[in-house]
Scaffold this motif. Structure first.
Motif, PDB file in Angstrom:
ATOM      1  N   UNK A  38       1.028  -1.189   0.047  1.00  0.00           N
ATOM      2  CA  UNK A  38      -0.119   0.004  -0.039  1.00  0.00           C
ATOM      3  C   UNK A  38       0.726   1.241  -0.020  1.00  0.00           C
ATOM      4  N   UNK A  39       0.341   2.432  -0.509  1.00  0.00           N
ATOM      5  CA  UNK A  39       1.057   3.636  -0.555  1.00  0.00           C
ATOM      6  C   UNK A  39      -0.084   4.613  -0.173  1.00  0.00           C
ATOM      7  N   UNK A  40       0.533   5.868   0.433  1.00  0.00           N
ATOM      8  CA  UNK A  40      -0.321   6.905   0.638  1.00  0.00           C
ATOM      9  C   UNK A  40       0.436   8.179   0.779  1.00  0.00           C
ATOM     10  N   UNK A  41      -0.449   9.044   1.019  1.00  0.00           N
ATOM     11  CA  UNK A  41       0.245  10.521   1.194  1.00  0.00           C
ATOM     12  C   UNK A  41      -0.435  11.235   2.231  1.00  0.00           C
ATOM     13  N   UNK A  42       0.288  12.238   3.005  1.00  0.00           N
ATOM     14  CA  UNK A  42      -0.180  13.160   3.903  1.00  0.00           C
ATOM     15  C   UNK A  42      -1.067  14.205   3.150  1.00  0.00           C
ATOM     16  N   UNK A  43      -2.219  14.408   3.636  1.00  0.00           N
ATOM     17  CA  UNK A  43      -3.232  15.437   2.979  1.00  0.00           C
ATOM     18  C   UNK A  43      -4.275  15.938   4.001  1.00  0.00           C
ATOM     19  N   UNK A  44      -4.829  16.768   3.546  1.00  0.00           N
ATOM     20  CA  UNK A  44      -5.911  17.795   4.414  1.00  0.00           C
ATOM     21  C   UNK A  44      -4.988  18.735   5.212  1.00  0.00           C
ATOM     22  N   UNK A  45      -6.070  19.493   6.092  1.00  0.00           N
ATOM     23  CA  UNK A  45      -5.482  20.638   6.618  1.00  0.00           C
ATOM     24  C   UNK A  45      -4.819  20.007   8.001  1.00  0.00           C
ATOM     25  N   UNK A  46      -5.071  18.928   8.600  1.00  0.00           N
ATOM     26  CA  UNK A  46      -4.193  18.407   9.573  1.00  0.00           C
ATOM     27  C   UNK A  46      -2.935  17.412   9.026  1.00  0.00           C
ATOM     28  N   UNK A  47      -2.831  17.368   7.769  1.00  0.00           N
ATOM     29  CA  UNK A  47      -1.767  16.531   7.332  1.00  0.00           C
ATOM     30  C   UNK A  47      -1.634  15.176   7.959  1.00  0.00           C
TER      31      UNK A  47
END
Length: 118
Positions: free
Chosen positions: A37-46
């Motif tokens: 799996x992979x993902x990223x940091x996102x959104x205002x709370x990272x």
């Protein structure tokens, strides 16, 4: 905003994946370490999140995702670029590579990914 933000419809933070799959958070983290799996940091709370379509109906990593990600990493892609490639529509496939992987069709997706390395 990164490129994957506008392409991916639904994201899941790791605790949600652990709860849905019944695997536990340490096993979900192991899938990330193993690049299943992979993902990223996102959104205002990272918050670190994974595209929901990277999971099967049992909320476990898609069967053919790991090998496809390995091919993309070998071609020089990072996590963000891999997500963007998998979610970008390709008229010649047809559709998005992630949709073919969801349907269990890895052959053409892997061939396209391998061609990127050439």
């Amino acid at each position: 905003m990164n490129g994957s933000e506008e392409l991916v419809d639904a994201w899941l933070p790791l605790p949600d994946i652990a709860e849905r799959s019944g695997l536990g958070i340490s096993k979900v983290r192991r899938h990330l370490e193993d690049r299943a799996l992979v993902g990223v940091r996102r959104g205002e709370r990272n918050v670190f999140q994974v595209p929901e379509l990277f999971l099967d109906e049992d909320s476990k990593p898609l069967k053919h995702l790991r090998g496809t990600l390995t091919t993309l990493f070998d071609a020089g892609f990072d996590e963000e670029a891999s997500i963007v490639w998998l979610f970008t529509p390709d008229e010649s496939l047809p559709g998005r590579p992630i949709d073919l992987l969801q349907a269990g069709s890895k052959g053409e997706v892997r061939r396209r990914a391998q061609a990127l390395a050439l």
